[in-house]
Design an enzyme around this catalytic site. Structure first.
Site, PDB file in Angstrom:
ATOM      1  N   GLU A  30      -5.412   2.690  -0.417  1.00 19.24           N
ATOM      2  CA  GLU A  30      -4.998   1.305  -0.691  1.00 19.24           C
ATOM      3  C   GLU A  30      -4.175   1.306  -1.983  1.00 19.24           C
ATOM      4  O   GLU A  30      -4.663   1.688  -3.037  1.00 19.24           O
ATOM      5  CB  GLU A  30      -6.251   0.428  -0.851  1.00 19.24           C
TER       6      GLU A  30
ATOM      7  N   GLU B 227       4.663  -3.706  -3.458  1.00 17.48           N
ATOM      8  CA  GLU B 227       4.411  -2.264  -3.476  1.00 17.48           C
ATOM      9  C   GLU B 227       5.378  -1.538  -2.537  1.00 17.48           C
ATOM     10  O   GLU B 227       5.866  -0.456  -2.855  1.00 17.48           O
ATOM     11  CB  GLU B 227       2.952  -1.993  -3.081  1.00 17.48           C
TER      12      GLU B 227
ATOM     13  N   ASP C 226      -7.506  -6.313   0.081  1.00 12.91           N
ATOM     14  CA  ASP C 226      -8.611  -5.391   0.363  1.00 12.91           C
ATOM     15  C   ASP C 226      -9.350  -5.788   1.633  1.00 12.91           C
ATOM     16  O   ASP C 226      -9.708  -4.946   2.455  1.00 12.91           O
ATOM     17  CB  ASP C 226      -9.578  -5.358  -0.824  1.00 12.91           C
TER      18      ASP C 226
END
Length: 462
Positions: free
Chosen positions: A260, A290, A444
């Site tokens: 992750e 990201e 998450d």
């Protein structure tokens, strides 16, 4: 007789015909019908290595309590003082963007942390990607979850009792991360936030040194997991190269690993992760910031873009996902790399891109991730169609450049599937919460849920 008929009539009024249902109702009920668990489910998952206590507080409120005046924003890569904190917070607040930074001064940080924890309305939560993923996985009663990370007394008390914590992960004090939230339209001085988001910072050395990684690697042998979920690499960014290169080489290679990712600023560090870590993991989870940073660091497609404008363009996202799998993944059976799956999430839609032959049940997996984003952002256990809206593009292209396919998202069948070479892309809409209660940990939860609904095909493709 009349009573029965009137009850039936009332029921008919309560459930509108398909043609009158909102798009949100259509997508939500399609998810209910279409999302199914895989035939083979994980029974033991090991998660590491970042864990902390999150203190969530109003950003503007806290900065005012610290007697800081509003001013202009500046993108600071490391924070050394209250002034640096204010400038970086304003820089991101005026863009409505999320960011995570390291605060270098331990004493000043402790003072700010105390003020935050005591600030009226401050909330304490389980924090750190690994701990949040473990918490999400622990909601499945048949799943045994091992969590390694710096776990202090407060965090231990807050964790689900189903989570196994090895003795080596326990420490005397907790690590605190401060999450400064702001609402859409919120104003401070001349700054106005275009959308709700948060700014995260910490002085967190034990997560930064990944001291828990040794404990994690040692525990894996005894715990014998079927899947390893790894996060917290972004915490090592401020820590000097030798330290994290040493740590990264300790990750075991014989079990599927999901990595992750999280917000980073150092291109060399991101490149090192691409070269050293991506080839040894089977799956990664990331968001649009990201993804673009990864492309910029590796000079990939659309690297010239400074930032996404509005909703990230599906064609461009698809180009970068394909490039990552081609450069760092197992696109050819003869490749040495293990990476075969990327779970991408942005506010309005999610994409799962997988190399054919390695992963099953991915349409369900991508929908399950979107469903949890839609319910959890609203603070609910299930999606409430009246509290969410469909903002995903309903028409888009498979690539930014020719040759490309024009594709559409059909609310009744809310997964669009396309292929590029031997990579299959699965896209679903997110039903965006109109008044989000809690945005922290959504990524998450999305990745964890996506993994629960995924099946790893152990046999190699022909």
């Amino acid at each position: 007789m009349w009573r029965k008929a009137s009850a039936a009539a009332l029921l008919a009024l309560a459930t509108p015909p398909e043609s009158q249902k909102s798009l949100e109702q259509v997508v939500s009920s399609a998810w209910k019908t279409l999302i199914t668990l895989p035939t083979r489910q994980w029974s033991r998952v090991a998660v590491g290595v970042n864990a902390c206590v999150d203190v969530v507080v109003s950003g503007v409120g806290l900065l005012q309590a610290l007697a800081v005046d509003p001013g202009s924003g500046l993108n600071r890569e490391v924070l050394h003082s209250k002034e640096d904190l204010k400038e970086a917070f304003i820089y991101y607040m005026e863009r409505g963007a999320a960011a995570e930074r390291f605060f270098s001064d331990s004493e000043v940080f402790q003072r700010i942390a105390r003020a935050a924890a005591e600030y009226p309305g401050a909330k304490l939560y389980v924090g750190g990607n690994a701990a949040l993923i473990a918490q999400k996985l622990a909601t499945y009663p048949d799943l045994v979850v091992l969590l390694c990370g710096p776990i202090g007394p407060k965090l231990h008390e807050m964790l689900d009792e189903q989570i196994v914590v090895p003795p080596g992960s326990m420490q005397e004090t907790d690590e605190y991360h401060l999450i400064l939230e702001y609402k859409a339209g919120e104003q401070w001085g001349s700054t106005q936030a275009p959308q709700a988001n948060r700014f995260i910072f910490s002085h967190d050395l034990s997560n930064g040194e990944m001291s828990s990684l040794e404990t994690f690697v040692e525990s894996l042998e005894e715990f014998d997991p079927e899947l390893v979920v790894l996060s917290g690499l972004h915490m090592m960014e401020g820590q000097g190269r030798e330290l994290w290169e040493e740590r990264l080489k300790e990750i075991p290679r014989d079990i599927p690993i999901h990595l992750e990712l999280a917000s980073m600023t150092d291109k060399d560090y991101m490149n090192s992760i691409m070269q050293e870590v991506m080839p040894i993991v089977s799956s990664i989870g990331l968001n649009e910031q990201e993804l673009l940073f990864l492309s910029q660091a590796g000079e990939g497609p659309h690297a010239e873009m400074v930032a996404w404008q509005g909703i990230p363009d599906v064609g461009r996202v698809s180009d970068i996902l394909l490039w990552i799998l081609e450069q760092h993944g197992r696109i050819e059976p003869s490749s040495e790399a293990d990476l075969t799956r990327i779970h991408f999430h942005t506010l309005t839609y999610h994409i799962l891109a997988t190399v054919d032959g390695y992963w099953g049940n991915q349409a369900s997996a991508v929908m399950a991730g979107a469903r949890v984003a839609s319910s959890q952002a609203c603070g609910l256990q299930a999606v409430d169609p009246s509290k969410v809206e469909l903002k995903a593009p309903l028409e888009f292209y498979s690539s930014h450049a020719e040759p490309r396919e024009q594709l559409s998202l059909i609310p009744e069948q809310p997964v669009t599937v396309w292929r590029r070479g031997n990579v299959t892309f699965y896209l679903t809409a997110v039903l965006v919460c109109r008044q989000p209660l809690r945005t922290v940990g959504l990524g998450d939860a999305i990745s964890a849920e996506g993994l629960v609904y995924s099946e790893f095909e152990t046999q190699q493709p022909f």
